[in-house]
Design a protein around this motif. Structure first.
Motif, PDB file in Angstrom:
ATOM      1  N   HIS A  41       0.861  -1.251  -0.078  1.00  0.00           N
ATOM      2  CA  HIS A  41      -0.221   0.088   0.120  1.00  0.00           C
ATOM      3  C   HIS A  41       0.774   1.322   0.084  1.00  0.00           C
ATOM      4  N   SER A  51      -4.599  -1.568  -1.283  1.00  0.00           N
ATOM      5  CA  SER A  51      -4.913  -0.029  -1.602  1.00  0.00           C
ATOM      6  C   SER A  51      -3.993   0.252  -2.909  1.00  0.00           C
ATOM      7  N   TYR A 103      -8.849  -3.276   0.151  1.00  0.00           N
ATOM      8  CA  TYR A 103      -9.029  -1.914   0.454  1.00  0.00           C
ATOM      9  C   TYR A 103      -9.231  -1.113  -0.833  1.00  0.00           C
ATOM     10  N   SER A 104      -9.226  -1.752  -2.062  1.00  0.00           N
ATOM     11  CA  SER A 104      -9.589  -0.974  -3.277  1.00  0.00           C
ATOM     12  C   SER A 104      -9.831  -1.836  -4.436  1.00  0.00           C
ATOM     13  N   HIS A 152     -11.754  -7.130  -0.879  1.00  0.00           N
ATOM     14  CA  HIS A 152     -12.075  -6.912   0.730  1.00  0.00           C
ATOM     15  C   HIS A 152     -12.082  -5.529   1.172  1.00  0.00           C
ATOM     16  N   GLY A 153     -12.803  -4.999   1.799  1.00  0.00           N
ATOM     17  CA  GLY A 153     -12.663  -3.519   2.129  1.00  0.00           C
ATOM     18  C   GLY A 153     -13.884  -3.495   3.665  1.00  0.00           C
ATOM     19  N   ASP A 192     -15.430   2.254   5.734  1.00  0.00           N
ATOM     20  CA  ASP A 192     -14.098   3.003   5.367  1.00  0.00           C
ATOM     21  C   ASP A 192     -14.221   4.133   4.221  1.00  0.00           C
ATOM     22  N   PHE A 232     -12.735   3.507   0.816  1.00  0.00           N
ATOM     23  CA  PHE A 232     -13.136   2.242  -0.131  1.00  0.00           C
ATOM     24  C   PHE A 232     -14.739   2.492  -0.409  1.00  0.00           C
ATOM     25  N   ASP A 253     -14.392   2.662  -4.968  1.00  0.00           N
ATOM     26  CA  ASP A 253     -14.084   1.360  -4.976  1.00  0.00           C
ATOM     27  C   ASP A 253     -15.094   0.531  -4.672  1.00  0.00           C
ATOM     28  N   VAL A 254     -16.016   0.713  -3.823  1.00  0.00           N
ATOM     29  CA  VAL A 254     -16.867  -0.426  -3.749  1.00  0.00           C
ATOM     30  C   VAL A 254     -17.972  -0.555  -4.716  1.00  0.00           C
ATOM     31  N   LEU A 257     -17.314  -7.240   2.871  1.00  0.00           N
ATOM     32  CA  LEU A 257     -17.089  -6.237   3.770  1.00  0.00           C
ATOM     33  C   LEU A 257     -17.007  -6.594   5.149  1.00  0.00           C
ATOM     34  N   HIS A 302      -8.909   1.906   6.684  1.00  0.00           N
ATOM     35  CA  HIS A 302      -8.746   1.510   5.649  1.00  0.00           C
ATOM     36  C   HIS A 302      -7.637   0.412   5.594  1.00  0.00           C
TER      37      HIS A 302
END
Length: 191
Positions: free
Chosen positions: A9, A81, A104-105, A124-125, A129, A132, A137-138, A155, A161
């Motif tokens: 990251h 990320s 995370y991204s 994965h996030g 956040d 995210f 991103d989501v 999630l 983050h």
């Protein structure tokens, strides 16, 4: 066992990344952790992103490509990320990818062409956040899940983050345990 190319990251290749890679190695997987920042580490996300911006996103992606060149084609590409950019690019564009792990991204698949048919992935996030959830991103992750049956979105409760980085105050041990279980199951399946 899987062969994983894992990108760090915006803080750089820190102790948390090494610890996560070691956990995957302990399960029998091969994990490569190249340094996209040429030895630099940063205290804040903003400082790391500024370095990447000043270096040039093309160069950061190029460093990711060069890291992959010496490795076999049958890799799982993983990124945390900022590291999602080279991981997702390589998963979508380098022949022989076995999977993608995006932490995370997530960027829209259209950034790198089309998502390869049948390529499995996990995203994965944290569900609160602001990076995210509020920076697209989501939305990109949900779009991928909607169109690609083999892509999963997970999630986790929380607003941090870098929640799976054990070297940072943002670390969430419970969420990381679940994330790690899911990642190890994924690697067993695709490896």
């Amino acid at each position: 066992m899987a062969d994983v190319l894992m990108f760090h990251h915006a803080l750089g290749p820190n102790e948390g990344l090494r610890a996560f890679a070691d956990e995957l190695r302990a399960a029998g997987h091969t994990v490569h952790t190249p340094d996209l920042f040429e030895g630099r580490t940063f205290e804040t996300i903003d400082e790391g992103v500024a370095y990447a911006r000043d270096t040039g996103w093309g160069e950061i992606l190029g460093r990711g490509e060069r890291a992959a060149e010496a490795l076999p084609k049958g890799l799982v590409y993983a990124g945390f990320s900022l590291g999602v950019l080279p991981a997702q690019m390589l998963a979508q564009t380098r022949a022989g990818a076995k999977g993608a792990l995006l932490f995370y991204s997530c960027v829209p698949a259209s950034e790198f062409g089309e998502w390869p048919a049948g390529l499995p992935a996990q995203i994965h996030g944290a569900d609160a956040d602001p990076i995210f959830m509020d920076e697209g991103d989501v939305d990109a992750a949900r779009e991928l899940v909607e169109h690609e049956q083999q892509v999963e979105l997970f999630l986790y409760p929380g607003d941090q983050h870098y929640f799976a980085d054990s070297s940072l105050p943002s670390y969430d041990a419970a969420a990381t345990r679940l994330l790690t279980e899911r990642v190890l199951e994924f690697l067993e399946r695709v490896g």
